[in-house]
Design a protein around this motif. Structure first.
Motif, short mmCIF file in Angstrom:
data_model
loop_
_atom_site.label_atom_id
_atom_site.label_comp_id
_atom_site.label_asym_id
_atom_site.label_seq_id
_atom_site.Cartn_x
_atom_site.Cartn_y
_atom_site.Cartn_z
N ARG A 1 -8.51 -5.93 6.11
CA ARG A 1 -8.91 -4.70 6.98
C ARG A 1 -10.48 -5.07 7.48
NH1 ARG A 1 -6.53 -3.37 2.14
NH2 ARG A 1 -4.83 -1.85 2.10
N ASP A 2 -10.78 -4.09 8.53
CA ASP A 2 -12.11 -4.05 8.80
C ASP A 2 -12.89 -3.15 8.10
OD1 ASP A 2 -14.41 -4.70 10.32
OD2 ASP A 2 -13.60 -3.94 12.29
N LEU A 3 -13.71 -3.42 7.38
CA LEU A 3 -14.31 -2.34 6.29
C LEU A 3 -15.88 -3.13 6.16
CD1 LEU A 3 -11.87 -2.04 3.27
CD2 LEU A 3 -11.92 -1.09 5.77
N LEU B 1 -19.46 -1.31 -5.34
CA LEU B 1 -19.49 -1.59 -3.77
C LEU B 1 -18.15 -2.21 -3.65
CD1 LEU B 1 -23.28 -2.45 -3.07
CD2 LEU B 1 -21.86 -0.30 -2.89
N LEU C 1 -15.35 0.07 -1.92
CA LEU C 1 -14.31 -0.66 -1.35
C LEU C 1 -13.02 0.05 -1.24
CD1 LEU C 1 -13.22 -3.36 -0.15
CD2 LEU C 1 -13.01 -4.28 -2.29
N ALA D 1 -12.73 2.80 0.97
CA ALA D 1 -13.02 2.63 2.31
C ALA D 1 -11.41 1.94 2.84
CB ALA D 1 -13.70 1.42 2.46
N ARG D 2 -10.65 1.26 1.85
CA ARG D 2 -9.42 0.82 2.11
C ARG D 2 -8.56 1.85 2.15
NH1 ARG D 2 -9.27 -3.61 -2.82
NH2 ARG D 2 -9.57 -5.39 -1.44
N HIS E 1 -9.01 3.63 5.56
CA HIS E 1 -8.41 2.81 6.71
C HIS E 1 -7.09 3.15 6.68
CE1 HIS E 1 -6.64 -0.69 8.20
NE2 HIS E 1 -7.77 -1.18 8.86
N ASP E 2 -6.19 3.07 5.54
CA ASP E 2 -4.74 2.93 5.74
C ASP E 2 -4.41 4.47 5.99
OD1 ASP E 2 -5.13 0.55 4.75
OD2 ASP E 2 -4.19 0.84 2.85
N VAL F 1 -13.59 1.10 9.25
CA VAL F 1 -14.13 2.13 8.68
C VAL F 1 -15.77 1.54 8.19
CG1 VAL F 1 -14.24 3.31 6.22
CG2 VAL F 1 -12.07 2.59 7.40
#
Lengths: 224, 195, 121
Positions: free
Chosen positions: A118-120, A190, C81, C84-85, C88-89, C109
């Motif tokens: 994914r683009d994170l 993080l 993380l 954010a995942r 995103h989903d 994201v």
């Protein structure tokens, strides 16, 4: 506010040079005048305002000096009231300042979080703040700068940090502890794939807040 | 330590025990919370300074707000040549001078300051004569030239060392002391009737 | 898709992001932030930026599908993380099901801030 906070309470002046009669070789100020006893009015006032009372036997016994000092009594009394005056509310000002500051947020670089599908991304300033806090959990260490840069094409990130550290223990030891704490936080808090943490100790950490004894404003800043 | 005595913002911030210089470095890199600690730490004396210089709390709030926002914007270029506190004083003084030039607002003749508790002058209640004396001081202060007024406020109200005043006003300690002398002399003369 | 359609898409994405546990809010983009700061200065009443201000939706250059960017502020206490995942989903699923015809959707994201407890409100 009832708080006895050394940062916010103006203290009566108690520092600076205390030119007494020894400073008579300095040229007088414009508009200065010599008292009948030979002392300069400006110096007598300085001495009275800056130094502890009754440190100079001449001033104590000299009627001219005493009269000159008493001439400031009314100004001093009104000044004390001015000094004790409640300043306008800080709360509202601080709130408005921080609102503008948050609107002008400085994100820094956008760094990849450790996810290959994914683009994170996370802002450098935010990641740096978390990693500094991790460094701060080590007793006797306080982070200063913290920069993060992506490494390679994947999601690897390299951290460069400077520290102020107390000198009561060997620095390499402390730097090692900080590095461990930063690595742990990068993974745990993080989710950054940190490959290296470069640490430079740039200053000695002194106790904060500084212990102040007697009158005078506290010394600010703890590192060089 | 009595934690409840701190205002909420400061109480909860982990940066509370971090020296100014480190906070300034962090803020320059975009850490807003470090900047919030600096605002809490230095805001009150700066507000008192601005109030003395401008004569009313509304203008003082505006000046200090602008000073802090300006500091936030300039932090990335701030090279720690001066202590943060001295740097902030300088920005605030300059802001106050600009505001005075823009709209020279004479001090209100009705400006009455709150009495300080435990001061012989305010016990049990300040007389009309004392109020008049304080108003006279405020008026005399407003009549001083800018350089003298700034030096006098920084020294007599804020308690800064000569070295820092020289730094804030970009002048020498000798000049600061000369201005202080002339300020004291003018204030003493203006306060003559209340002796 | 019409302009109204894009606004609806932004709303769908914003709603999806905001329902993810650990998301404290969306970070308005610069233009919105400046507008809000100016409004606050002129008017002491709190100014509310719509959550869609934290979302950007662009057509892919060749017209085949959408790219969505979400800028979010997280609450302290969970791994950035993971949140954010999840964002995103959730956003991707919500946008895909909102589109009238199937189109490819990519999502970026960006975590702009992690709000401490005292300013999460």
């Amino acid at each position: 506010m009832a708080l006895d906070d050394p940062h916010t309470r103006p203290e009566p002046p108690g520092d600076g040079p205390r030119p007494g009669p020894a400073a008579a070789d300095v040229p007088p100020f414009a508009g200065d005048e010599a008292l009948p006893c030979g002392r300069l009015l400006s110096r007598v006032w300085e001495q009275a305002q800056d130094a502890a009372p009754a440190t100079d036997p001449h001033t104590v016994s000299c009627p001219y000096c005493r009269e000159a000092v008493e001439g400031l009594a009314t100004v001093n009394a009104a000044t004390r009231v001015l000094r004790a005056e409640d300043p306008p509310g800080l709360h509202a000002v601080a709130g408005r300042v921080m609102e503008v500051v948050r609107a002008e947020v400085r994100l820094g670089l956008l760094l990849p979080l450790a996810d290959s599908d994914r683009d994170l991304r996370i802002a450098e300033s935010t990641a740096a703040k978390v990693l500094r806090q991790a460094a701060d959990t080590v007793p006797g260490a306080r982070a200063a700068t913290c920069r993060l840069v992506p490494e390679g094409d994947g999601s690897d990130v390299r951290v460069t940090m400077t520290l102020a550290a107390a000198l009561d223990r060997p620095l390499p030891d402390r730097a090692h502890q900080v590095r461990r704490s930063v690595f742990h936080s990068a993974g745990q808090d993080l989710g950054l794939a940190v490959t290296a943490v470069d640490i430079t100790v740039v200053g000695a950490l002194e106790p904060w807040p500084p212990l102040t004894v007697g009158p005078g404003l506290p010394t600010h800043g703890g590192t060089q | 330590m009595e934690r409840t005595a701190f205002p909420p913002l400061e109480r909860d911030l982990p940066e509370r025990d971090v020296p100014d210089r480190l906070l300034a470095v962090r803020a320059a890199e975009g850490d807003e919370d470090s900047f919030a600690v600096l605002v809490q730490r230095h805001g009150r004396p700066l507000l008192a300074l601005a109030r003395c210089m401008l004569g009313n709390p509304q203008d003082a709030e505006e000046a200090v707000q602008d000073a802090f926002v300006g500091a936030w914007r300039r932090l990335p270029e701030y090279r720690y040549s001066a202590e943060f506190r001295t740097w902030m004083y300088r920005i605030t003084v300059n802001r106050c001078l600009t505001m005075r030039r823009r709209r020279p607002s004479p001090l209100s003749l009705n400006t009455v300051v709150e009495p300080a508790t435990g001061d012989a002058w305010s016990q049990p209640a300040r007389s009309a004569e004392q109020d008049a004396a304080i108003a006279a001081l405020s008026r005399a202060l407003a009549a001083l030239d800018d350089g003298q007024r700034i030096c006098w406020i920084l020294r007599e109200v804020q308690g800064l060392p000569y070295k820092d005043i020289a730094h804030v006003t970009r002048t020498s300690e000798q000049t600061v002391r000369g201005r202080l002398f002339r300020a004291r002399r003018s204030l003493q003369e203006a306060m003559g009737p209340w002796r | 898709m019409t302009a109204t359609g894009t606004t609806a898409l932004l709303g769908v994405a914003a709603d999806a992001a905001l329902t993810v546990p650990g998301v404290a809010g969306l970070q308005p983009r610069l233009a919105h932030r400046l507008a809000a700061a100016a409004a606050t200065r002129a008017d002491p009443m709190p100014h509310r930026t719509p959550p869609e201000a934290g979302i950007r939706a662009d057509r892919a250059p060749d017209g085949s599908g959408w790219h969505i960017e979400v800028r979010c502020v997280l609450a302290e206490g969970r791994r950035a993380l993971d949140i954010a995942r999840n964002v995103h989903d959730q956003v991707r699923t919500a946008v895909i099901s909102h589109l009238p015809v199937p189109e490819p959707v990519t999502v970026t994201v960006t975590v702009t801030r992690i709000a401490a407890r005292y300013d999460a409100a």
